[in-house]
Design an enzyme around this catalytic site. Structure first.
Site, PDB file in Angstrom:
ATOM      1  N   CYS A   1      17.512 -45.337  24.510  1.00  7.26           N
ATOM      2  CA  CYS A   1      18.123 -44.004  24.633  1.00  7.26           C
ATOM      3  C   CYS A   1      19.645 -44.206  24.533  1.00  7.26           C
ATOM      4  O   CYS A   1      20.106 -45.261  24.104  1.00  7.26           O
ATOM      5  CB  CYS A   1      17.708 -43.303  25.926  1.00  7.26           C
ATOM      6  SG  CYS A   1      18.200 -44.133  27.447  1.00  7.26           S
TER       7      CYS A   1
ATOM      8  N   ARG B   1      16.362 -42.097  30.481  1.00 11.06           N
ATOM      9  CA  ARG B   1      15.069 -42.008  29.788  1.00 11.06           C
ATOM     10  C   ARG B   1      14.439 -43.363  29.490  1.00 11.06           C
ATOM     11  O   ARG B   1      13.251 -43.580  29.786  1.00 11.06           O
ATOM     12  CB  ARG B   1      15.237 -41.221  28.472  1.00 11.06           C
ATOM     13  CG  ARG B   1      15.575 -39.760  28.698  1.00 11.06           C
ATOM     14  CD  ARG B   1      16.091 -39.100  27.426  1.00 11.06           C
ATOM     15  NE  ARG B   1      17.405 -39.609  27.036  1.00 11.06           N
ATOM     16  CZ  ARG B   1      18.061 -39.256  25.948  1.00 11.06           C
ATOM     17  NH1 ARG B   1      17.509 -38.412  25.102  1.00 11.06           N
ATOM     18  NH2 ARG B   1      19.267 -39.747  25.695  1.00 11.06           N
TER      19      ARG B   1
ATOM     20  N   ASP C   1      17.879 -35.269  26.693  1.00  9.18           N
ATOM     21  CA  ASP C   1      18.725 -36.025  27.614  1.00  9.18           C
ATOM     22  C   ASP C   1      18.799 -35.253  28.935  1.00  9.18           C
ATOM     23  O   ASP C   1      19.308 -34.134  28.972  1.00  9.18           O
ATOM     24  CB  ASP C   1      20.121 -36.134  26.962  1.00  9.18           C
ATOM     25  CG  ASP C   1      21.093 -36.902  27.815  1.00  9.18           C
ATOM     26  OD1 ASP C   1      20.762 -37.217  28.973  1.00  9.18           O
ATOM     27  OD2 ASP C   1      22.198 -37.180  27.316  1.00  9.18           O
TER      28      ASP C   1
HETATM   29  P1  4NP Z   1      20.022 -41.592  28.920  1.00  9.39           P
HETATM   30  O1  4NP Z   1      20.946 -40.464  29.576  1.00  9.39           O
HETATM   31  O2  4NP Z   1      20.472 -41.726  27.476  1.00  9.39           O
HETATM   32  O3  4NP Z   1      18.649 -41.024  29.024  1.00  9.39           O
HETATM   33  O4  4NP Z   1      20.241 -42.847  29.734  1.00  9.39           O
HETATM   34  C1  4NP Z   1      22.337 -40.555  29.606  1.00  9.39           C
HETATM   35  C2  4NP Z   1      22.956 -41.326  30.551  1.00  9.39           C
HETATM   36  C3  4NP Z   1      24.335 -41.392  30.596  1.00  9.39           C
HETATM   37  C4  4NP Z   1      25.083 -40.680  29.685  1.00  9.39           C
HETATM   38  C5  4NP Z   1      24.457 -39.900  28.735  1.00  9.39           C
HETATM   39  C6  4NP Z   1      23.085 -39.848  28.685  1.00  9.39           C
HETATM   40  N1  4NP Z   1      26.487 -40.726  29.741  1.00  9.39           N
HETATM   41  O5  4NP Z   1      27.139 -40.022  28.959  1.00  9.39           O
HETATM   42  O6  4NP Z   1      27.050 -41.470  30.571  1.00  9.39           O
END
Ligand code: 4NP
Length: 150
Positions: free
Chosen positions: A9, A15, A122
């Site tokens: 991800c 995720r 997300d």
């Molecule tokens: P992930 O969610 O891609 O599902 O881990 C996110 C976690 C952190 C960030 C964006 C999406 N961020 O911008 O820090």
């Protein structure tokens, strides 16, 4: 030789740690290796988001020992299947592929499910409900992946 599956991800804290934990719980880990990574390096070395840890725990899974890492192009050599959560992840990974075989390893996680949704959204800016919905989607996808791998 183990089949190696990488879950990807953006941040590798919401995720894909869930996807790693869920798929591990459904396969024989003697034969299947599961890991996860992020396309971005903002959280490298950190544990999963508290909300992912909480939702996993509610479903009987402990993902708290996982640590965030960034996707490395060497992962194309190491892994047989690279599952991405959304189309941004897809293009971020595919643009690093140097041959067609590596590109073919990359698939949207929800492809091949009958959920009628293309992407795992997300949940970073959502409440715990968003994480629960994401858990359900990933769980359905991992069920069909596990069936195919066994
Ligand atoms: P992930 O969610 O891609 O599902 O881990 C996110 C976690 C952190 C960030 C964006 C999406 N961020 O911008 O820090």
């Amino acid at each position: 030789m183990k089949t190696k599956v990488l879950m990807v991800c953006l941040g590798n804290i919401c995720r894909s740690p869930l996807a790693e934990g869920i798929l591990k719980s459904k396969v024989d880990t003697e034969h299947v290796w599961v890991d996860s990574a992020g396309t971005a390096g903002y959280h490298v070395g950190n544990p999963p988001d508290k909300r992912s840890i909480a939702v996993a725990k509610k479903h009987g899974l402990d993902i708290s020992a996982q640590r965030c890492r960034k996707f490395d192009p060497m992962d194309f050599l190491e892994f047989d299947h690279i599952y991405v959560m959304d189309k941004n992840n897809y293009w971020d990974i595919v643009r690093l592929a140097t041959n067609e075989g590596h590109k073919q390893k990359v698939k949207l996680l929800l492809d091949g499910t009958d959920l009628g949704i293309a992407e795992v959204p997300d949940p970073y800016h959502d409440g715990i409900d968003g994480f629960e919905k994401v858990f359900e989607m990933i769980d359905a996808a991992c069920e069909s992946i596990a069936n195919k791998l066994s």
